[in-house]
Scaffold this motif. Sequence first.
Motif, PDB file in Angstrom:
ATOM      1  N   LEU A   1       3.705  -0.761  -7.948  1.00  0.00           N
ATOM      2  CA  LEU A   1       3.193   0.550  -8.314  1.00  0.00           C
ATOM      3  C   LEU A   1       1.769   0.752  -7.812  1.00  0.00           C
ATOM      4  N   CYS A   2       1.606   0.750  -6.505  1.00  0.00           N
ATOM      5  CA  CYS A   2       0.293   1.064  -5.928  1.00  0.00           C
ATOM      6  C   CYS A   2      -0.042   2.535  -6.196  1.00  0.00           C
ATOM      7  N   ASN A   3       0.936   3.411  -5.911  1.00  0.00           N
ATOM      8  CA  ASN A   3       0.830   4.842  -6.224  1.00  0.00           C
ATOM      9  C   ASN A   3      -0.272   5.577  -5.466  1.00  0.00           C
ATOM     10  N   LYS A   4      -0.826   4.978  -4.426  1.00  0.00           N
ATOM     11  CA  LYS A   4      -1.866   5.661  -3.660  1.00  0.00           C
ATOM     12  C   LYS A   4      -1.232   6.610  -2.652  1.00  0.00           C
ATOM     13  N   VAL A   5      -1.631   7.881  -2.709  1.00  0.00           N
ATOM     14  CA  VAL A   5      -1.168   8.859  -1.730  1.00  0.00           C
ATOM     15  C   VAL A   5      -1.927   8.623  -0.428  1.00  0.00           C
ATOM     16  N   LEU A   6      -1.194   8.430   0.664  1.00  0.00           N
ATOM     17  CA  LEU A   6      -1.816   7.971   1.908  1.00  0.00           C
ATOM     18  C   LEU A   6      -2.058   9.081   2.933  1.00  0.00           C
TER      19      LEU A   6
ATOM     20  N   GLU B   1     -13.535  -4.754  -2.035  1.00  0.00           N
ATOM     21  CA  GLU B   1     -13.646  -4.189  -0.693  1.00  0.00           C
ATOM     22  C   GLU B   1     -12.574  -3.149  -0.397  1.00  0.00           C
ATOM     23  N   ASP B   2     -11.356  -3.360  -0.900  1.00  0.00           N
ATOM     24  CA  ASP B   2     -10.254  -2.466  -0.551  1.00  0.00           C
ATOM     25  C   ASP B   2      -9.926  -1.490  -1.680  1.00  0.00           C
ATOM     26  N   CYS B   3      -9.522  -2.020  -2.840  1.00  0.00           N
ATOM     27  CA  CYS B   3      -9.019  -1.143  -3.899  1.00  0.00           C
ATOM     28  C   CYS B   3     -10.109  -0.252  -4.479  1.00  0.00           C
ATOM     29  N   VAL B   4     -11.331  -0.781  -4.620  1.00  0.00           N
ATOM     30  CA  VAL B   4     -12.418   0.013  -5.194  1.00  0.00           C
ATOM     31  C   VAL B   4     -13.107   0.856  -4.122  1.00  0.00           C
ATOM     32  N   THR B   5     -13.663   0.188  -3.122  1.00  0.00           N
ATOM     33  CA  THR B   5     -14.508   0.876  -2.146  1.00  0.00           C
ATOM     34  C   THR B   5     -13.724   1.734  -1.166  1.00  0.00           C
ATOM     35  N   LYS B   6     -12.637   1.204  -0.636  1.00  0.00           N
ATOM     36  CA  LYS B   6     -11.917   1.892   0.444  1.00  0.00           C
ATOM     37  C   LYS B   6     -10.930   2.931  -0.072  1.00  0.00           C
ATOM     38  N   PHE B   7     -10.114   2.568  -1.074  1.00  0.00           N
ATOM     39  CA  PHE B   7      -9.034   3.450  -1.511  1.00  0.00           C
ATOM     40  C   PHE B   7      -9.264   4.085  -2.885  1.00  0.00           C
ATOM     41  N   ASN B   8     -10.296   3.661  -3.612  1.00  0.00           N
ATOM     42  CA  ASN B   8     -10.588   4.230  -4.931  1.00  0.00           C
ATOM     43  C   ASN B   8      -9.337   4.240  -5.807  1.00  0.00           C
ATOM     44  N   ASN B   9      -8.719   3.064  -5.920  1.00  0.00           N
ATOM     45  CA  ASN B   9      -7.429   2.974  -6.604  1.00  0.00           C
ATOM     46  C   ASN B   9      -7.390   1.772  -7.546  1.00  0.00           C
TER      47      ASN B   9
ATOM     48  N   LEU C   1       0.832  -1.199   0.000  1.00  0.00           N
ATOM     49  CA  LEU C   1       0.000   0.000   0.000  1.00  0.00           C
ATOM     50  C   LEU C   1       0.873   1.258   0.000  1.00  0.00           C
ATOM     51  N   GLY C   2       0.633   2.129  -0.988  1.00  0.00           N
ATOM     52  CA  GLY C   2       1.342   3.397  -1.073  1.00  0.00           C
ATOM     53  C   GLY C   2       2.660   3.344  -1.800  1.00  0.00           C
ATOM     54  N   SER C   3       3.138   2.150  -2.182  1.00  0.00           N
ATOM     55  CA  SER C   3       4.449   2.042  -2.827  1.00  0.00           C
ATOM     56  C   SER C   3       4.420   2.662  -4.224  1.00  0.00           C
TER      57      SER C   3
END
Length: 289
Positions: free
Chosen positions: A166-171, A257-265, A156-158
Amino acid sequence: MKTLPANLATHVSTRQTTLATALKITRTDDTVFGFTSHDRDDTVSGVVYSANPGLDVSDIVIAANAAVGNLELTTLHDGTVFTTVDILNRVWSNATFTIFRYNWASIGDGIDTLLTGTLGEFELKQNSVVAELRDLRQYLQQPVGSVSSKTCRYRLGSTDKNNGGLCNKVLTSFTYTGTLTGVTSNQVFRDSGRTEAVNWFDEGEITWTGGANNGLSAKIKSHAADGTFTLARPMYGTVAVGNTYSVIAGCRKRLAEDCVTKFNNVLNFGGEPHRQGINDLTGAPSADV
């Protein structure tokens, strides 16, 4: 073929040398430690190398093939450098080391690098600490590439494809701070001020910003609605009421549950959730049209 600095090569050729062996260790937090076999401290390239009488490094053995050359570093278990808490909390994990020779009577002559690598396993004994030193050929024994998986392979966040994916999510908006209000053990504790939903921090990471574990991070196993955290393994430093922390929401690597709903990524999801299973891939052909 190794080439020594000119002045050092000249000194070695005299056969009457004033050489010492030094060990430099750089932890992943960029803290640097230096040790020398000389009977007094020396400064080489701005690093002070301590003449620690309790330090011993086994003989260097380098094979001509791809076998990893392992050494052992043994030092007194006196809590001055390799503390029990730091070892058990893996502060020394993946630290890099360099072993080299130098002329202590003329340090400006340069150095002769003997071996570089990373620290491996630690063994705590009654009066000593033994650390494994692995040379760089250790990396030749590591698997290359990635495997297919239904869940996400990225951290997460890498942002580095070679180090976490390449998650690329700004945390920033998923990072929270707080202060402990209750402690059951070094593994289970509570912050009554937390208002996030149950399981919000499951598989997340907590980093201590105060107390005996200041600067250390740990994986969260579960998070309850009342603000109770349970770690995957206990901290070895004492966890106490009033300890401050920073915590990142957890990702259980699931698509919906995580990538779509929680983090929108979802565009950066690093898995293959719709792939066929092994039974479908290896099963007999079907006559269905």
